[in-house]
Write a protein that holds these residues in place. Structure first.
Motif, PDB file in Angstrom:
ATOM      1  N   PRO A   1      12.423 -34.796  75.317  1.00 50.10           N
ATOM      2  CA  PRO A   1      11.816 -35.179  74.037  1.00 50.10           C
ATOM      3  C   PRO A   1      11.516 -36.664  73.873  1.00 50.10           C
ATOM      4  CG  PRO A   1      14.167 -34.808  73.764  1.00 50.10           C
ATOM      5  CD  PRO A   1      13.836 -34.409  75.177  1.00 50.10           C
ATOM      6  N   LYS A   2      12.061 -37.494  74.736  1.00 48.22           N
ATOM      7  CA  LYS A   2      11.862 -38.932  74.627  1.00 48.22           C
ATOM      8  C   LYS A   2      10.796 -39.379  75.631  1.00 48.22           C
ATOM      9  CE  LYS A   2      16.787 -39.146  73.549  1.00 48.22           C
ATOM     10  NZ  LYS A   2      18.121 -39.692  73.885  1.00 48.22           N
ATOM     11  N   PRO A   3      10.177 -40.534  75.438  1.00 47.64           N
ATOM     12  CA  PRO A   3       9.209 -41.006  76.427  1.00 47.64           C
ATOM     13  C   PRO A   3       9.811 -41.035  77.828  1.00 47.64           C
ATOM     14  CG  PRO A   3       9.086 -42.354  74.460  1.00 47.64           C
ATOM     15  CD  PRO A   3      10.272 -41.445  74.276  1.00 47.64           C
ATOM     16  N   LEU A   4       9.094 -40.438  78.779  1.00 46.38           N
ATOM     17  CA  LEU A   4       9.545 -40.356  80.169  1.00 46.38           C
ATOM     18  C   LEU A   4       8.369 -40.718  81.059  1.00 46.38           C
ATOM     19  CD1 LEU A   4      11.665 -39.574  82.310  1.00 46.38           C
ATOM     20  CD2 LEU A   4      10.881 -37.203  82.098  1.00 46.38           C
ATOM     21  N   ILE A   5       8.500 -41.832  81.761  1.00 46.26           N
ATOM     22  CA  ILE A   5       7.412 -42.377  82.569  1.00 46.26           C
ATOM     23  C   ILE A   5       7.743 -42.221  84.045  1.00 46.26           C
ATOM     24  CG2 ILE A   5       5.946 -44.392  82.971  1.00 46.26           C
ATOM     25  CD1 ILE A   5       6.135 -43.257  80.009  1.00 46.26           C
ATOM     26  N   ALA A   6       6.786 -41.782  84.848  1.00 47.50           N
ATOM     27  CA  ALA A   6       6.967 -41.714  86.300  1.00 47.50           C
ATOM     28  C   ALA A   6       6.496 -43.018  86.926  1.00 47.50           C
ATOM     29  CB  ALA A   6       6.188 -40.539  86.879  1.00 47.50           C
ATOM     30  N   ALA A   7       7.349 -43.612  87.768  1.00 48.36           N
ATOM     31  CA  ALA A   7       7.001 -44.822  88.515  1.00 48.36           C
ATOM     32  C   ALA A   7       7.006 -44.451  89.996  1.00 48.36           C
ATOM     33  CB  ALA A   7       7.993 -45.940  88.226  1.00 48.36           C
TER      34      ALA A   7
ATOM     35  N   GLN B   1       8.602 -38.369  67.760  1.00 50.84           N
ATOM     36  CA  GLN B   1       7.702 -37.586  66.935  1.00 50.84           C
ATOM     37  C   GLN B   1       6.243 -37.757  67.374  1.00 50.84           C
ATOM     38  OE1 GLN B   1       8.703 -35.234  64.819  1.00 50.84           O
ATOM     39  NE2 GLN B   1      10.760 -35.804  65.512  1.00 50.84           N
ATOM     40  N   ALA B   2       5.886 -38.950  67.831  1.00 45.28           N
ATOM     41  CA  ALA B   2       4.535 -39.160  68.366  1.00 45.28           C
ATOM     42  C   ALA B   2       4.319 -38.304  69.610  1.00 45.28           C
ATOM     43  CB  ALA B   2       4.321 -40.636  68.681  1.00 45.28           C
ATOM     44  N   LYS B   3       5.341 -38.225  70.457  1.00 44.08           N
ATOM     45  CA  LYS B   3       5.241 -37.392  71.662  1.00 44.08           C
ATOM     46  C   LYS B   3       5.081 -35.929  71.286  1.00 44.08           C
ATOM     47  CE  LYS B   3       7.662 -36.247  75.957  1.00 44.08           C
ATOM     48  NZ  LYS B   3       8.641 -36.717  76.985  1.00 44.08           N
ATOM     49  N   ARG B   4       5.867 -35.464  70.309  1.00 46.46           N
ATOM     50  CA  ARG B   4       5.767 -34.074  69.855  1.00 46.46           C
ATOM     51  C   ARG B   4       4.365 -33.788  69.313  1.00 46.46           C
ATOM     52  NH1 ARG B   4       9.013 -32.522  65.303  1.00 46.46           N
ATOM     53  NH2 ARG B   4       8.570 -30.369  65.914  1.00 46.46           N
ATOM     54  N   ALA B   5       3.860 -34.685  68.494  1.00 44.71           N
ATOM     55  CA  ALA B   5       2.557 -34.471  67.867  1.00 44.71           C
ATOM     56  C   ALA B   5       1.454 -34.389  68.920  1.00 44.71           C
ATOM     57  CB  ALA B   5       2.267 -35.589  66.867  1.00 44.71           C
ATOM     58  N   ILE B   6       1.504 -35.274  69.903  1.00 43.51           N
ATOM     59  CA  ILE B   6       0.485 -35.269  70.953  1.00 43.51           C
ATOM     60  C   ILE B   6       0.592 -34.001  71.798  1.00 43.51           C
ATOM     61  CG2 ILE B   6      -0.331 -36.412  73.052  1.00 43.51           C
ATOM     62  CD1 ILE B   6       0.660 -39.072  71.742  1.00 43.51           C
ATOM     63  N   ASN B   7       1.798 -33.713  72.287  1.00 43.18           N
ATOM     64  CA  ASN B   7       1.962 -32.584  73.200  1.00 43.18           C
ATOM     65  C   ASN B   7       1.591 -31.254  72.557  1.00 43.18           C
ATOM     66  OD1 ASN B   7       2.792 -34.345  75.150  1.00 43.18           O
ATOM     67  ND2 ASN B   7       4.927 -33.717  75.163  1.00 43.18           N
TER      68      ASN B   7
ATOM     69  N   THR C   1      -4.784 -27.197  62.888  1.00 42.95           N
ATOM     70  CA  THR C   1      -3.369 -26.928  63.154  1.00 42.95           C
ATOM     71  C   THR C   1      -2.680 -28.173  63.689  1.00 42.95           C
ATOM     72  OG1 THR C   1      -3.860 -24.605  63.638  1.00 42.95           O
ATOM     73  CG2 THR C   1      -1.750 -25.456  64.432  1.00 42.95           C
ATOM     74  N   GLY C   2      -3.363 -28.891  64.567  1.00 44.63           N
ATOM     75  CA  GLY C   2      -2.804 -30.131  65.103  1.00 44.63           C
ATOM     76  C   GLY C   2      -2.577 -31.167  64.015  1.00 44.63           C
ATOM     77  N   MET C   3      -3.514 -31.274  63.096  1.00 48.50           N
ATOM     78  CA  MET C   3      -3.368 -32.227  61.996  1.00 48.50           C
ATOM     79  C   MET C   3      -2.186 -31.851  61.109  1.00 48.50           C
ATOM     80  SD  MET C   3      -5.624 -34.676  62.194  1.00 48.50           S
ATOM     81  CE  MET C   3      -5.760 -35.311  60.528  1.00 48.50           C
ATOM     82  N   ALA C   4      -1.998 -30.562  60.858  1.00 47.62           N
ATOM     83  CA  ALA C   4      -0.872 -30.114  60.042  1.00 47.62           C
ATOM     84  C   ALA C   4       0.449 -30.423  60.732  1.00 47.62           C
ATOM     85  CB  ALA C   4      -0.993 -28.614  59.763  1.00 47.62           C
ATOM     86  N   PHE C   5       0.491 -30.217  62.043  1.00 45.21           N
ATOM     87  CA  PHE C   5       1.715 -30.514  62.778  1.00 45.21           C
ATOM     88  C   PHE C   5       1.980 -32.015  62.804  1.00 45.21           C
ATOM     89  CE2 PHE C   5       4.271 -31.106  66.661  1.00 45.21           C
ATOM     90  CZ  PHE C   5       5.313 -30.251  66.366  1.00 45.21           C
ATOM     91  N   GLU C   6       0.921 -32.811  62.946  1.00 44.79           N
ATOM     92  CA  GLU C   6       1.067 -34.266  62.907  1.00 44.79           C
ATOM     93  C   GLU C   6       1.688 -34.703  61.588  1.00 44.79           C
ATOM     94  OE1 GLU C   6      -1.982 -37.658  64.102  1.00 44.79           O
ATOM     95  OE2 GLU C   6      -2.304 -36.962  62.031  1.00 44.79           O
ATOM     96  N   ALA C   7       1.256 -34.071  60.493  1.00 43.73           N
ATOM     97  CA  ALA C   7       1.802 -34.413  59.174  1.00 43.73           C
ATOM     98  C   ALA C   7       3.297 -34.112  59.108  1.00 43.73           C
ATOM     99  CB  ALA C   7       1.065 -33.640  58.085  1.00 43.73           C
ATOM    100  N   GLU C   8       3.720 -33.009  59.716  1.00 41.42           N
ATOM    101  CA  GLU C   8       5.145 -32.683  59.746  1.00 41.42           C
ATOM    102  C   GLU C   8       5.921 -33.728  60.539  1.00 41.42           C
ATOM    103  OE1 GLU C   8       6.052 -28.754  60.987  1.00 41.42           O
ATOM    104  OE2 GLU C   8       4.629 -27.807  59.622  1.00 41.42           O
TER     105      GLU C   8
END
Length: 260
Positions: free
Chosen positions: A97-103, A209-215, A224-231
């Motif tokens: 759920p947290k930002p995870l970057i591949a290097a 929450q930004a990661k959740r909204a994007i994914n 539906t995406g906009m409604a989820f973004e609002a949540e």
């Protein structure tokens, strides 16, 4: 805590998760899959870890995919059990759920490429080589490659890479939108440290929450995406970090976020 095939280092609010099977070019073994699942589960619960980096550690490869030497003596049932475990490991990366970057340094092939694709984005140095060679062994990518890669570069380009099993360089991967940035050899560690410092100066709940909204949002129609973004926005709205952000802005100072 310590794990047999994974190393974890901490720098402030960042966890650096490194595959640690250099003698096998970080090939994915049964134990490494178990360790990765456990490591990410542990880091998910650590409230003072706000983001993580997945690396190949000291190996000259990020990860070359499944350990075929381990697999050669398995019967059908053992292989099925291992496959289920591997799928769980890939999903654990994708669902972190947290930002995870591949290097990525060196080879990211098969499951190694799929682990990188399951992260939020990829940075690489000039040595990086990417590929999904499974069809050359009469199988298909089984760690999300047929799903994540088309979503990133489109189905036609994904089919070309998967159908041929061809390897591509870091600059080509960047040109196709697979890799966010390519840095000179020897600068990857410095780059991801600077990047993670930039990310973790922000509110950790907002990052999640930004990661959740994007994914979620990219997989559904716009309303539906906009409604989820609002949540997701509303989750941030009631946090102490949000109040701290407003205070810091008005007081013209840097905010001190706590993840609550």
């Amino acid at each position: 805590m310590e794990w047999e095939t994974i190393e974890v280092a901490r720098e402030d609010h960042v966890a650096i998760v490194s595959f640690n099977r250099p003698e096998a070019l970080n090939a994915l073994s049964t134990q490494m899959a178990k360790d990765l699942i456990n490591v990410l589960g542990y880091l998910e619960e650590k409230k003072d870890v706000w983001a993580a980096v997945l690396t190949g550690g000291k190996s000259r490869a990020f990860c070359v995919g499944a350990d075929l030497k381990e697999r050669k003596n398995m019967d059908t049932e053992q292989m099925k059990r291992q496959r289920a475990l591997f799928v769980k490991a890939f999903k654990t990366v994708m669902n972190f759920p947290k930002p995870l970057i591949a290097a990525v340094h060196g080879y990211a092939l098969g499951g190694g490429f799929e682990f990188a694709l399951g992260c939020d984005f990829i940075i690489a140095d000039e040595t990086a080589v990417f590929g999904l060679p499974e069809v050359t062994l009469a199988i298909i990518p089984g760690g999300g490659g047929t799903q994540n890669l088309p979503r990133i570069i489109g189905k036609h380009r994904a089919k070309e890479l998967i159908f041929t099993g061809r390897r591509i360089s870091a600059p080509e991967a960047a040109a196709w939108g697979i890799v966010n940035r390519v840095v000179p050899e020897g600068e990857l560690e410095k780059t991801y440290r600077e990047l993670m410092k930039e990310i973790t100066q922000n509110g950790p709940i907002a990052l999640q929450q930004a990661k959740r909204a994007i994914n979620f949002g990219v997989e559904v129609e716009l309303d539906t995406g906009m409604a989820f973004e609002a949540e997701c926005y509303n989750v941030c709205l009631t946090t102490e970090d949000r109040n701290e952000g407003l205070r810091a802005f008005n007081e013209k100072r840097k905010p001190v976020y706590k993840g609550c």
